[in-house]
Design a protein around this motif. Structure first.
Motif, PDB file in Angstrom:
ATOM      1  N   SER A 196      -7.477 -34.811 -12.141  1.00 34.69           N
ATOM      2  CA  SER A 196      -6.646 -35.321 -13.233  1.00 34.69           C
ATOM      3  C   SER A 196      -5.558 -36.265 -12.743  1.00 34.69           C
ATOM      4  N   ALA A 197      -5.309 -36.330 -11.427  1.00 32.37           N
ATOM      5  CA  ALA A 197      -4.311 -37.265 -10.900  1.00 32.37           C
ATOM      6  C   ALA A 197      -4.684 -38.710 -11.203  1.00 32.37           C
ATOM      7  N   ILE A 198      -5.956 -38.966 -11.504  1.00 30.70           N
ATOM      8  CA  ILE A 198      -6.406 -40.315 -11.873  1.00 30.70           C
ATOM      9  C   ILE A 198      -5.600 -40.849 -13.053  1.00 30.70           C
ATOM     10  N   LEU A 199      -5.191 -39.943 -13.936  1.00 27.79           N
ATOM     11  CA  LEU A 199      -4.477 -40.369 -15.136  1.00 27.79           C
ATOM     12  C   LEU A 199      -3.162 -41.065 -14.809  1.00 27.79           C
ATOM     13  N   ARG A 200      -2.612 -40.810 -13.636  1.00 35.57           N
ATOM     14  CA  ARG A 200      -1.324 -41.398 -13.288  1.00 35.57           C
ATOM     15  C   ARG A 200      -1.461 -42.492 -12.227  1.00 35.57           C
ATOM     16  N   LEU A 201      -2.689 -42.806 -11.820  1.00 33.10           N
ATOM     17  CA  LEU A 201      -2.895 -43.865 -10.834  1.00 33.10           C
ATOM     18  C   LEU A 201      -2.976 -45.226 -11.517  1.00 33.10           C
ATOM     19  N   ARG A 226      -3.533 -51.295  -8.377  1.00 35.07           N
ATOM     20  CA  ARG A 226      -2.863 -51.003  -7.110  1.00 35.07           C
ATOM     21  C   ARG A 226      -3.471 -49.826  -6.368  1.00 35.07           C
ATOM     22  N   SER A 227      -4.083 -48.879  -7.096  1.00 35.40           N
ATOM     23  CA  SER A 227      -4.568 -47.658  -6.457  1.00 35.40           C
ATOM     24  C   SER A 227      -6.079 -47.453  -6.564  1.00 35.40           C
ATOM     25  N   ILE A 228      -6.597 -47.488  -7.786  1.00 36.14           N
ATOM     26  CA  ILE A 228      -8.003 -47.131  -7.982  1.00 36.14           C
ATOM     27  C   ILE A 228      -8.944 -48.170  -7.383  1.00 36.14           C
ATOM     28  N   VAL A 229      -8.687 -49.456  -7.644  1.00 32.43           N
ATOM     29  CA  VAL A 229      -9.577 -50.503  -7.132  1.00 32.43           C
ATOM     30  C   VAL A 229      -9.679 -50.490  -5.608  1.00 32.43           C
ATOM     31  N   PRO A 230      -8.558 -50.475  -4.857  1.00 26.74           N
ATOM     32  CA  PRO A 230      -8.679 -50.452  -3.388  1.00 26.74           C
ATOM     33  C   PRO A 230      -9.430 -49.238  -2.872  1.00 26.74           C
ATOM     34  N   ARG A 231      -9.249 -48.090  -3.520  1.00 25.85           N
ATOM     35  CA  ARG A 231      -9.944 -46.881  -3.050  1.00 25.85           C
ATOM     36  C   ARG A 231     -11.447 -46.950  -3.325  1.00 25.85           C
ATOM     37  N   LEU A 232     -11.801 -47.471  -4.480  1.00 29.20           N
ATOM     38  CA  LEU A 232     -13.222 -47.635  -4.778  1.00 29.20           C
ATOM     39  C   LEU A 232     -13.860 -48.663  -3.845  1.00 29.20           C
ATOM     40  N   GLU A 233     -13.123 -49.707  -3.520  1.00 30.38           N
ATOM     41  CA  GLU A 233     -13.651 -50.703  -2.580  1.00 30.38           C
ATOM     42  C   GLU A 233     -13.884 -50.078  -1.206  1.00 30.38           C
ATOM     43  N   MET A 234     -12.929 -49.292  -0.769  1.00 23.82           N
ATOM     44  CA  MET A 234     -13.082 -48.615   0.516  1.00 23.82           C
ATOM     45  C   MET A 234     -14.294 -47.695   0.503  1.00 23.82           C
ATOM     46  N   SER A 275      -6.765 -39.048  -3.106  1.00 23.67           N
ATOM     47  CA  SER A 275      -6.337 -39.088  -1.706  1.00 23.67           C
ATOM     48  C   SER A 275      -6.099 -40.546  -1.313  1.00 23.67           C
ATOM     49  N   THR A 276      -4.954 -40.812  -0.738  1.00 20.21           N
ATOM     50  CA  THR A 276      -4.590 -42.197  -0.495  1.00 20.21           C
ATOM     51  C   THR A 276      -5.321 -42.811   0.688  1.00 20.21           C
ATOM     52  N   VAL A 277      -5.592 -44.091   0.559  1.00 15.77           N
ATOM     53  CA  VAL A 277      -6.219 -44.857   1.642  1.00 15.77           C
ATOM     54  C   VAL A 277      -5.292 -44.908   2.846  1.00 15.77           C
ATOM     55  N   GLU A 278      -4.014 -45.180   2.591  1.00 12.74           N
ATOM     56  CA  GLU A 278      -3.074 -45.413   3.677  1.00 12.74           C
ATOM     57  C   GLU A 278      -2.751 -44.145   4.457  1.00 12.74           C
ATOM     58  N   LYS A 279      -2.643 -43.000   3.771  1.00 16.16           N
ATOM     59  CA  LYS A 279      -2.193 -41.780   4.429  1.00 16.16           C
ATOM     60  C   LYS A 279      -3.317 -40.930   4.989  1.00 16.16           C
ATOM     61  N   ARG A 280      -4.530 -41.101   4.481  1.00 18.14           N
ATOM     62  CA  ARG A 280      -5.625 -40.240   4.959  1.00 18.14           C
ATOM     63  C   ARG A 280      -6.850 -41.025   5.422  1.00 18.14           C
ATOM     64  N   MET A 281      -7.471 -41.762   4.506  1.00 19.74           N
ATOM     65  CA  MET A 281      -8.737 -42.392   4.859  1.00 19.74           C
ATOM     66  C   MET A 281      -8.593 -43.362   6.034  1.00 19.74           C
ATOM     67  N   HIS A 282      -7.646 -44.264   5.927  1.00 19.81           N
ATOM     68  CA  HIS A 282      -7.506 -45.279   6.966  1.00 19.81           C
ATOM     69  C   HIS A 282      -7.119 -44.683   8.320  1.00 19.81           C
ATOM     70  N   PRO A 283      -6.111 -43.787   8.407  1.00 18.04           N
ATOM     71  CA  PRO A 283      -5.791 -43.162   9.698  1.00 18.04           C
ATOM     72  C   PRO A 283      -6.954 -42.373  10.284  1.00 18.04           C
ATOM     73  N   PHE A 308     -14.935 -35.040   3.861  1.00 18.95           N
ATOM     74  CA  PHE A 308     -14.591 -34.937   5.289  1.00 18.95           C
ATOM     75  C   PHE A 308     -13.478 -35.904   5.658  1.00 18.95           C
ATOM     76  N   ILE A 309     -13.532 -37.118   5.140  1.00 12.29           N
ATOM     77  CA  ILE A 309     -12.562 -38.151   5.525  1.00 12.29           C
ATOM     78  C   ILE A 309     -11.264 -38.018   4.738  1.00 12.29           C
ATOM     79  N   LEU A 310     -11.219 -37.098   3.754  1.00 16.14           N
ATOM     80  CA  LEU A 310     -10.029 -36.933   2.929  1.00 16.14           C
ATOM     81  C   LEU A 310      -9.079 -35.866   3.463  1.00 16.14           C
ATOM     82  N   GLN A 311      -9.465 -35.204   4.556  1.00 19.36           N
ATOM     83  CA  GLN A 311      -8.589 -34.172   5.101  1.00 19.36           C
ATOM     84  C   GLN A 311      -7.355 -34.800   5.753  1.00 19.36           C
ATOM     85  N   LYS A 312      -6.345 -34.003   5.977  1.00 22.41           N
ATOM     86  CA  LYS A 312      -5.134 -34.497   6.620  1.00 22.41           C
ATOM     87  C   LYS A 312      -5.458 -34.951   8.043  1.00 22.41           C
TER      88      LYS A 312
END
Length: 389
Positions: free
Chosen positions: A144-149, A153-161, A185-193, A219-223
């Protein structure tokens, strides 16, 4: 440098030809009458700052204790205008009472979202991706966090990734519909690192990472610190980072806690395996790490007591443990056992080789040549198929 690297990843398999149109569609696809149908023009005014408790009880079906808890983050409201609009919109889009309560209980501030500027365009965007209205309901109930994204700025970059990692739009939509927290789960804080760590410090090629993510994207969404801990655990099992099996081991360890793994090690040692045999088996066949304790026990007991395998043989050929006991191992053993009792099976070979045969080859080589003399063989295999369903 990191930002440039991320941008280069996002450029691959771009989704923007579709996404860039969404800003216009936000305006074009929603007429004032469409939105007005879901929006209450004038909500109930109340000077009582605690009126939201009764509102949540009467409008959403929460208990008084639940409503009192969830109303705390809504204490700034002095009107039901926005909550009315959100609830009417959600109902018009297929959410039932239980679904609405689930979304609000996760974050009551969803009731403060602007329908015309936020919710309506977002639902249209998700439809443009190819999701049906029922799919959209399922996606939001899972995350449900999608409702506030923000879409751009958020959904498009994550779908592209995700499309870059998974390799196709179809897989992106598949996981979007069934995987929790796929977009939140954010690209900058989880996926990319995590991707950078696996590539630069572990030396794992991107295609090897992608092959795991196609079936286990979480798997890639973990801390990042959790991923580093997994690598340490894999190395404690004797796995080398450059090994082709390293990602498979990491995936399996991700699905089993350290305590669960230790319990499995002790169980296998109780069957006579040495610690080195346990770790060797895990390295040889990482997928067995995801087996439940009961599955481990039943498979070991059958192979030892029924088939007659010695524990060291199973340790050296741990792939035996990855096959379904009910659908594959037991039926094939019963077929060979039946042929042996009829005196029709004179060839000798390791049971493993018969388990490894594809269904088609096992049927062609072992069953069909004897179907006239032993018609029960087909019944044995069919019974196994039914047992596994």
């Amino acid at each position: 440098m990191a930002a440039a690297t991320l941008r280069s990843v996002l450029r691959r398999n771009r989704l923007l030809p579709l996404f860039e149109t969404c800003h216009l569609r936000d305006r074009l696809f929603f007429s004032s009458s469409d939105v007005a149908a879901a929006v209450t023009v004038c909500g109930t005014m109340s000077p009582d700052p605690h009126f939201m408790v009764e509102y949540l009880v009467n409008s959403c079906g929460f208990s008084h204790s639940e409503a009192a808890k969830f109303s705390k983050s809504l204490a700034h409201l002095r009107s039901t205008e926005k909550p009315d609009a959100v609830l009417n919109f959600m109902r018009s889009r297929g959410f039932d009472g239980a679904g609405i309560r689930k979304v609000i209980s996760r974050n009551p501030s969803h009731l403060c979202v602007n329908v015309e500027k936020n919710l309506a365009p977002k639902f249209q965007f998700l439809r443009d991706l190819g999701l049906s209205e029922s799919d959209i309901v399922d996606v939001i109930l899972k995350d449900s966090a999608i409702l506030r994204l923000d879409v751009h700025r958020s959904i498009v970059p994550r779908l592209e990734m995700w499309e870059s990692l998974l390799g196709s739009r179809e897989l992106v939509l598949k996981h979007l519909k069934k995987t929790r927290w796929f977009l939140s789960s954010t690209v900058e804080k989880r996926m990319h690192p995590n991707l950078k760590f696996l590539r630069d410090e572990c030396g794992i090629p991107e295609e090897r990472v992608s092959s795991v993510l196609r079936t286990h994207p979480t798997f890639i969404l973990q801390k990042p610190e959790s991923l580093r801990a997994l690598v340490v655990r894999a190395e404690e099992l004797g796995m080398l980072r450059h090994s082709q099996m390293f990602m498979s081991i990491l995936k399996s360890l991700h699905m089993a806690s350290k305590e669960t793994l230790e319990a499995k090690v002790e169980l296998l040692r109780s069957f006579g395996w040495s610690e080195s045999e346990v770790f060797s088996a895990f390295k040889q066949t990482p997928s067995i790490l995801s087996l439940s304790m009961e599955s481990f026990r039943r498979k070991m007991e059958f192979l030892i007591n029924e088939v007659g395998c010695v524990p060291s043989f199973i340790a050296d050929h741990s792939s035996l443990l990855q096959y379904s006991l009910e659908q594959r191992v037991i039926p094939r053993f019963r077929v060979l056992e039946m042929l042996n009792t009829k005196g029709l099976w004179t060839r000798r070979g390791k049971f493993l080789s018969y388990v490894q045969l594809s269904n088609t080859k096992f049927m062609e080589r072992i069953v069909l040549p004897y179907k006239e003399k032993v018609p029960e063989l087909l019944d044995i295999l069919r019974a196994g198929e039914c047992e596994g369903k």
